[in-house]
Design a protein around this motif. Structure first.
Motif, PDB file in Angstrom:
ATOM      1  N   SER A   1       0.828  -1.201   0.000  1.00  0.00           N
ATOM      2  CA  SER A   1       0.000   0.000   0.000  1.00  0.00           C
ATOM      3  C   SER A   1       0.867   1.258   0.000  1.00  0.00           C
ATOM      4  O   SER A   1       0.583   2.224  -0.726  1.00  0.00           O
ATOM      5  CB  SER A   1      -0.927  -0.004   1.214  1.00  0.00           C
ATOM      6  OG  SER A   1      -1.797   1.093   1.188  1.00  0.00           O
ATOM      7  N   ILE A   2       1.930   1.246   0.788  1.00  0.00           N
ATOM      8  CA  ILE A   2       2.835   2.394   0.824  1.00  0.00           C
ATOM      9  C   ILE A   2       3.582   2.511  -0.501  1.00  0.00           C
ATOM     10  O   ILE A   2       3.731   3.605  -1.059  1.00  0.00           O
ATOM     11  CB  ILE A   2       3.820   2.266   2.009  1.00  0.00           C
ATOM     12  CG1 ILE A   2       3.067   2.402   3.335  1.00  0.00           C
ATOM     13  CG2 ILE A   2       4.932   3.310   1.913  1.00  0.00           C
ATOM     14  CD1 ILE A   2       3.903   2.066   4.561  1.00  0.00           C
TER      15      ILE A   2
ATOM     16  N   ASN B   1       1.367   3.856  -3.105  1.00  0.00           N
ATOM     17  CA  ASN B   1       0.604   5.019  -2.631  1.00  0.00           C
ATOM     18  C   ASN B   1      -0.893   4.804  -2.903  1.00  0.00           C
ATOM     19  O   ASN B   1      -1.561   5.624  -3.545  1.00  0.00           O
ATOM     20  CB  ASN B   1       1.102   6.312  -3.269  1.00  0.00           C
ATOM     21  CG  ASN B   1       0.680   7.531  -2.486  1.00  0.00           C
ATOM     22  OD1 ASN B   1       0.518   7.465  -1.265  1.00  0.00           O
ATOM     23  ND2 ASN B   1       0.491   8.639  -3.165  1.00  0.00           N
ATOM     24  N   GLU B   2      -1.391   3.678  -2.405  1.00  0.00           N
ATOM     25  CA  GLU B   2      -2.766   3.240  -2.657  1.00  0.00           C
ATOM     26  C   GLU B   2      -3.784   4.311  -2.290  1.00  0.00           C
ATOM     27  O   GLU B   2      -3.727   4.907  -1.230  1.00  0.00           O
ATOM     28  CB  GLU B   2      -3.046   1.971  -1.855  1.00  0.00           C
ATOM     29  CG  GLU B   2      -4.428   1.400  -2.089  1.00  0.00           C
ATOM     30  CD  GLU B   2      -4.688   0.162  -1.237  1.00  0.00           C
ATOM     31  OE1 GLU B   2      -5.776  -0.412  -1.400  1.00  0.00           O
ATOM     32  OE2 GLU B   2      -3.837  -0.215  -0.420  1.00  0.00           O
TER      33      GLU B   2
ATOM     34  N   ILE C   1      -5.933   8.583   0.713  1.00  0.00           N
ATOM     35  CA  ILE C   1      -4.928   7.541   0.556  1.00  0.00           C
ATOM     36  C   ILE C   1      -5.176   6.478   1.625  1.00  0.00           C
ATOM     37  O   ILE C   1      -5.667   6.767   2.711  1.00  0.00           O
ATOM     38  CB  ILE C   1      -3.491   8.113   0.641  1.00  0.00           C
ATOM     39  CG1 ILE C   1      -3.269   8.858   1.957  1.00  0.00           C
ATOM     40  CG2 ILE C   1      -3.168   8.974  -0.544  1.00  0.00           C
ATOM     41  CD1 ILE C   1      -1.841   9.320   2.160  1.00  0.00           C
TER      42      ILE C   1
ATOM     43  N   TRP D   1      -2.806   3.950   2.823  1.00  0.00           N
ATOM     44  CA  TRP D   1      -1.765   3.391   3.677  1.00  0.00           C
ATOM     45  C   TRP D   1      -1.783   3.918   5.115  1.00  0.00           C
ATOM     46  O   TRP D   1      -1.418   3.169   6.022  1.00  0.00           O
ATOM     47  CB  TRP D   1      -0.374   3.511   3.041  1.00  0.00           C
ATOM     48  CG  TRP D   1       0.163   4.899   2.886  1.00  0.00           C
ATOM     49  CD1 TRP D   1       0.121   5.668   1.772  1.00  0.00           C
ATOM     50  CD2 TRP D   1       0.817   5.681   3.891  1.00  0.00           C
ATOM     51  NE1 TRP D   1       0.712   6.880   2.010  1.00  0.00           N
ATOM     52  CE2 TRP D   1       1.152   6.917   3.301  1.00  0.00           C
ATOM     53  CE3 TRP D   1       1.156   5.460   5.215  1.00  0.00           C
ATOM     54  CZ2 TRP D   1       1.811   7.917   4.002  1.00  0.00           C
ATOM     55  CZ3 TRP D   1       1.809   6.456   5.920  1.00  0.00           C
ATOM     56  CH2 TRP D   1       2.132   7.671   5.313  1.00  0.00           C
TER      57      TRP D   1
END
Length: 197
Positions: free
Chosen positions: A120-121, A124-125, A134, A136
């Motif tokens: 996720s990081i 940059n989900e 966002i 994360w």
């Protein structure tokens, strides 16, 4: 054992600070929720970002306050059974529960959540909703919260073993005095008595 008890006190201090700090997120969540409802009512406008931040904050409160709840012995128990047991028997049950249920579950969640958080990081989900946030920051709460819960489980384990060794008082004993519910009932009764005068 003295060193372990100091470690337990340090863990308790950390989780108490985190838990009490997370209380303020409830106020922030309430203000955002009220503001969002007011804007939606008056201007017929709503934001997915505002809706998502509310559940992000709820997740933060739930996850970050779980270790504090365990520390204060306010977690769910089967009191009908455990209330009839001696303090030593309760301590043994707590040790078994911590070693065979709490810690393995926490380790499994940590193990499974770390790759999800890292991905996720990395990408940059973002939320799939228009105007969403966002993802994360809310996902990173999983390893943080469950690490704190594992630490609190270790602290509780140290306290139970120390109690069985006769080094400390019963960690399951509740502080003398009224419960929060009793305090609330007394405050309501006092307010009613004041109004009646």
């Amino acid at each position: 054992m003295t060193l372990l008890l100091k470690l337990s006190q340090l863990i308790d201090w950390l989780n108490e600070r985190v838990g009490k700090g997370a209380f303020w997120l409830v106020l922030l969540m309430t203000v955002i929720s009220a503001g969002n409802a007011t804007v939606r009512f008056i201007f017929n406008y709503s934001s997915n970002g505002l809706l998502e931040i509310q559940w992000y904050l709820f997740a933060a409160v739930f996850i970050l306050c779980s270790p504090y709840t365990l520390q204060k012995n306010e977690h769910v128990r089967i009191d009908v059974v455990s209330g009839k047991l001696s303090p030593r028997s309760q301590a043994v049950i707590d040790i078994i529960g911590t070693l065979f249920f709490l810690l393995p579950m926490v380790i499994a969640v940590l193990w499974l959540s770390l790759p999800l958080v890292a991905d996720s990081i990395k990408i940059n989900e973002m939320s799939a909703n228009a105007g969403g946030l966002i993802r994360w920051p809310v996902k990173i709460l999983l390893p943080i919260g469950f690490t704190l819960l594992a630490l609190q489980g270790i602290s509780e384990l140290i306290k139970r073993v120390a109690f069985l060794a006769g080094l400390i008082a019963d960690p399951n004993s509740k502080a003398a005095g009224p419960t929060p519910e009793e305090e609330l009932a007394a405050a309501i009764a006092a307010a009613k008595a004041k109004e009646a005068k």
